[in-house]
Design a protein around this motif. Structure first.
Motif, PDB file in Angstrom:
ATOM      1  N   ILE A 273       0.880  -1.173   0.000  1.00 44.68           N
ATOM      2  CA  ILE A 273       0.000   0.000   0.000  1.00 44.68           C
ATOM      3  C   ILE A 273       0.918   1.225   0.000  1.00 44.68           C
ATOM      4  CG2 ILE A 273      -1.666   1.325   1.398  1.00 44.68           C
ATOM      5  CD1 ILE A 273      -2.600  -1.436   2.548  1.00 44.68           C
ATOM      6  N   PRO A 274       0.794   2.137  -0.962  1.00 46.73           N
ATOM      7  CA  PRO A 274       1.687   3.291  -0.975  1.00 46.73           C
ATOM      8  C   PRO A 274       1.577   4.075   0.332  1.00 46.73           C
ATOM      9  CG  PRO A 274       0.361   3.190  -2.983  1.00 46.73           C
ATOM     10  CD  PRO A 274      -0.174   2.141  -2.052  1.00 46.73           C
ATOM     11  N   CYS A 275       2.708   4.340   0.948  1.00 48.02           N
ATOM     12  CA  CYS A 275       2.708   5.055   2.238  1.00 48.02           C
ATOM     13  C   CYS A 275       3.905   6.000   2.252  1.00 48.02           C
ATOM     14  CB  CYS A 275       2.779   4.036   3.383  1.00 48.02           C
ATOM     15  SG  CYS A 275       2.727   4.813   5.008  1.00 48.02           S
ATOM     16  N   GLU A 276       3.629   7.280   2.425  1.00 50.12           N
ATOM     17  CA  GLU A 276       4.710   8.283   2.420  1.00 50.12           C
ATOM     18  C   GLU A 276       4.907   8.843   3.821  1.00 50.12           C
ATOM     19  OE1 GLU A 276       3.613  11.179  -0.532  1.00 50.12           O
ATOM     20  OE2 GLU A 276       3.597   9.673  -2.144  1.00 50.12           O
ATOM     21  N   VAL A 277       6.163   8.934   4.237  1.00 51.31           N
ATOM     22  CA  VAL A 277       6.504   9.506   5.540  1.00 51.31           C
ATOM     23  C   VAL A 277       7.254  10.807   5.238  1.00 51.31           C
ATOM     24  CG1 VAL A 277       7.776   9.137   7.688  1.00 51.31           C
ATOM     25  CG2 VAL A 277       6.690   7.198   6.540  1.00 51.31           C
ATOM     26  N   ARG A 278       6.580  11.928   5.453  1.00 52.64           N
ATOM     27  CA  ARG A 278       7.154  13.219   5.032  1.00 52.64           C
ATOM     28  C   ARG A 278       6.381  14.346   5.693  1.00 52.64           C
ATOM     29  NH1 ARG A 278       3.208  15.298   1.765  1.00 52.64           N
ATOM     30  NH2 ARG A 278       2.102  13.941   0.306  1.00 52.64           N
ATOM     31  N   ARG A 279       6.811  15.564   5.448  1.00 56.31           N
ATOM     32  CA  ARG A 279       6.033  16.700   5.948  1.00 56.31           C
ATOM     33  C   ARG A 279       4.670  16.732   5.243  1.00 56.31           C
ATOM     34  NH1 ARG A 279       9.147  22.308   6.096  1.00 56.31           N
ATOM     35  NH2 ARG A 279       8.378  22.572   8.203  1.00 56.31           N
ATOM     36  N   VAL A 280       3.626  17.003   6.000  1.00 56.21           N
ATOM     37  CA  VAL A 280       2.281  17.074   5.413  1.00 56.21           C
ATOM     38  C   VAL A 280       1.727  18.449   5.743  1.00 56.21           C
ATOM     39  CG1 VAL A 280       0.045  15.938   5.217  1.00 56.21           C
ATOM     40  CG2 VAL A 280       1.980  14.678   6.191  1.00 56.21           C
ATOM     41  N   SER A 281       1.433  19.228   4.732  1.00 55.76           N
ATOM     42  CA  SER A 281       0.980  20.593   5.028  1.00 55.76           C
ATOM     43  C   SER A 281      -0.527  20.642   5.241  1.00 55.76           C
ATOM     44  CB  SER A 281       1.406  21.556   3.918  1.00 55.76           C
ATOM     45  OG  SER A 281       0.624  21.331   2.766  1.00 55.76           O
ATOM     46  N   VAL A 282      -0.935  21.615   6.020  1.00 51.89           N
ATOM     47  CA  VAL A 282      -2.357  21.851   6.261  1.00 51.89           C
ATOM     48  C   VAL A 282      -3.020  22.145   4.909  1.00 51.89           C
ATOM     49  CG1 VAL A 282      -3.993  23.443   7.356  1.00 51.89           C
ATOM     50  CG2 VAL A 282      -1.940  22.694   8.607  1.00 51.89           C
ATOM     51  N   ARG A 283      -2.336  22.940   4.089  1.00 52.50           N
ATOM     52  CA  ARG A 283      -2.898  23.328   2.781  1.00 52.50           C
ATOM     53  C   ARG A 283      -3.217  22.094   1.942  1.00 52.50           C
ATOM     54  NH1 ARG A 283      -6.144  25.901   1.517  1.00 52.50           N
ATOM     55  NH2 ARG A 283      -5.436  27.444   3.005  1.00 52.50           N
ATOM     56  N   GLU A 284      -2.259  21.138   1.894  1.00 54.21           N
ATOM     57  CA  GLU A 284      -2.442  19.924   1.088  1.00 54.21           C
ATOM     58  C   GLU A 284      -3.682  19.147   1.548  1.00 54.21           C
ATOM     59  OE1 GLU A 284       0.864  17.214   1.552  1.00 54.21           O
ATOM     60  OE2 GLU A 284       0.097  15.838   0.039  1.00 54.21           O
ATOM     61  N   VAL A 285      -3.846  19.035   2.868  1.00 56.03           N
ATOM     62  CA  VAL A 285      -4.966  18.239   3.391  1.00 56.03           C
ATOM     63  C   VAL A 285      -6.279  18.995   3.198  1.00 56.03           C
ATOM     64  CG1 VAL A 285      -5.961  17.308   5.539  1.00 56.03           C
ATOM     65  CG2 VAL A 285      -3.565  16.862   4.958  1.00 56.03           C
ATOM     66  N   VAL A 286      -6.274  20.312   3.432  1.00 54.77           N
ATOM     67  CA  VAL A 286      -7.517  21.077   3.271  1.00 54.77           C
ATOM     68  C   VAL A 286      -7.923  21.094   1.788  1.00 54.77           C
ATOM     69  CG1 VAL A 286      -8.580  23.365   3.521  1.00 54.77           C
ATOM     70  CG2 VAL A 286      -7.201  22.427   5.381  1.00 54.77           C
ATOM     71  N   ASP A 287      -6.960  21.223   0.897  1.00 57.49           N
ATOM     72  CA  ASP A 287      -7.293  21.157  -0.541  1.00 57.49           C
ATOM     73  C   ASP A 287      -7.890  19.792  -0.882  1.00 57.49           C
ATOM     74  OD1 ASP A 287      -6.438  23.710  -0.966  1.00 57.49           O
ATOM     75  OD2 ASP A 287      -4.530  23.177  -1.909  1.00 57.49           O
ATOM     76  N   ALA A 288      -7.270  18.720  -0.355  1.00 55.69           N
ATOM     77  CA  ALA A 288      -7.781  17.369  -0.638  1.00 55.69           C
ATOM     78  C   ALA A 288      -9.199  17.204  -0.075  1.00 55.69           C
ATOM     79  CB  ALA A 288      -6.837  16.328  -0.049  1.00 55.69           C
ATOM     80  N   LEU A 289      -9.443  17.808   1.092  1.00 60.94           N
ATOM     81  CA  LEU A 289     -10.792  17.757   1.680  1.00 60.94           C
ATOM     82  C   LEU A 289     -11.796  18.428   0.748  1.00 60.94           C
ATOM     83  CD1 LEU A 289     -10.228  18.660   5.446  1.00 60.94           C
ATOM     84  CD2 LEU A 289     -11.543  16.712   4.631  1.00 60.94           C
TER      85      LEU A 289
END
Ligand code: COI
Length: 356
Positions: A273-289
């Motif tokens: 299962i693709p899994c990335e361990v990295r910085r996750v920005s609020v912007r990226e998650v809110v855009d995805a939402l």
């Protein structure tokens, strides 16, 4: 490995409290099993390790720990296995993390062999306290605290290591509603964020209370410098699924190295299962939402295991996530983790440590 080779002196309870305990209806963290492990550190040395009946202890009002919070703890679980035995889940990870926390908090290193022997002996002795059923487990709480009777500010010379256990079921009764925290911080670079020390939890209470007053179960912590990157969720690590990829913030000094977090990453790798361990920005998650690409989000911790996030609030707007029965990746990983722990499937990672 730091080792003392000391044998544990065991004093059993005269009468177990188990018969008066309804293991099917335990409230998390309120019921304690019969015995506890106690080992003191005095004059630069660990003293005789003991297991004694669980009981209240006397403490001086001047105990250093009560004033300056020189205390660390761990949380791990023992499970009843499908063959009726008992097994610990990845205890070596907790032992090593506790010693890293001890280093950060100027506390002595705990001999790994005595720590492991203590965990095994305690769980073996109280194995009848492990609740059965899908959510049942014995939660184990190792605790190390500064015991000097002294109120000057310096590292204590004396310490007490305790390990006690609680029969538990689920931690959260429902999926959690969380709020992205952009004012208060849980941790900051150079601080104690990756140590499992009492003060981190005390400092999180006020922002969590403010969020609870607004109807949220938990906070999504962001970094203390910019509040633009995710760190943790409440007392857990956090994972997001954007499209078909799991993403979790990298541990960079301010985030706890969670055992459940690591186990999820390892299972994802194993299951391709693709899994990335990295910085996750609020912007990226809110855009995805906003774009409907955030398929799932969950907290990961020993107490809660996987705590599904129902909704995320940001700047006063509440975004709902898909229903849990549609979250196939996190459900699959959660099921595999659970089945390994209960001995229902083979343990391809060698994580389980039998005690009985
Ligand atoms: C755990 O998940 O073990 C924790 O330490 C969280 C908590 C109950 C403080």
């Amino acid at each position: 490995m730091i080792s003392t080779g000391q044998k544990i002196a065991i004093t059993r309870v005269e009468r177990s409290r188990l018969k008066e305990t309804d293991l099917d209806n335990v409230v998390f963290g309120r019921v304690f099993s019969d015995h506890m492990f106690v080992m003191d550190y005095q004059n630069g040395q660990w003293q005789q390790p003991t297991i004694v009946p669980y009981a209240k202890m006397q403490m001086s009002p001047a105990s250093l720990v009560l004033h300056y919070c020189q205390t660390i703890f761990e949380g791990l679980k023992a499970y009843r296995t499908s063959t009726g035995g008992a097994a610990l889940f990845r205890p070596q990870m907790n032992i090593e993390r506790m010693n890293r926390s001890a280093e950060r908090m100027c506390m002595p290193q705990i001999p790994e062999d005595v720590f492991m022997d203590g965990l095994k002996a305690l769980v073996e002795l109280d194995s009848d306290w492990i609740p059965g059923g899908d959510e049942g487990a014995l939660y184990i709480r190792p605790l190390l605290y500064a015991s000097d009777e002294y109120i000057g500010v310096r590292p204590s010379e004396g310490y007490r290591l305790l390990i006690f256990t609680c029969p538990v079921r689920g931690y959260y009764k429902e999926e959690v509603r969380v709020k992205i925290e952009t004012e208060y911080s849980r941790a900051f670079p150079g601080g104690t964020g990756e140590a499992k020390c009492g003060g981190n939890y005390a400092a999180s209470l006020y922002p969590a209370k403010l969020a609870a007053d607004e109807g949220y179960h938990q906070l999504l912590w962001t970094d203390g410098e910019t509040h633009q990157y995710f760190e943790e969720s409440g007392t857990m690590n956090v994972f997001f699924r954007i499209d078909d990829t799991l993403i979790t913030p990298e541990t960079s000094g301010t985030i706890l190295h969670g055992v459940t977090r690591d186990s999820i990453i390892r299972i994802a790798e194993h299951e391709k299962i693709p899994c990335e361990v990295r910085r996750v920005s609020v912007r990226e998650v809110v855009d995805a939402l906003k774009e409907g690409r955030l398929k799932a989000a969950f907290g990961a911790g020993t107490a809660a295991t996987i705590a599904h996030i129902r909704s995320i609030a940001y700047e006063g707007v509440n975004y709902d996530l898909p229903p849990v029965d549609q979250r196939n990746l996190s459900n699959r990983i959660g099921k595999m983790l659970d089945e390994i722990r209960r001995g229902r499937i083979a343990d391809p990672f060698g994580w389980m440590v039998p005690v009985k």
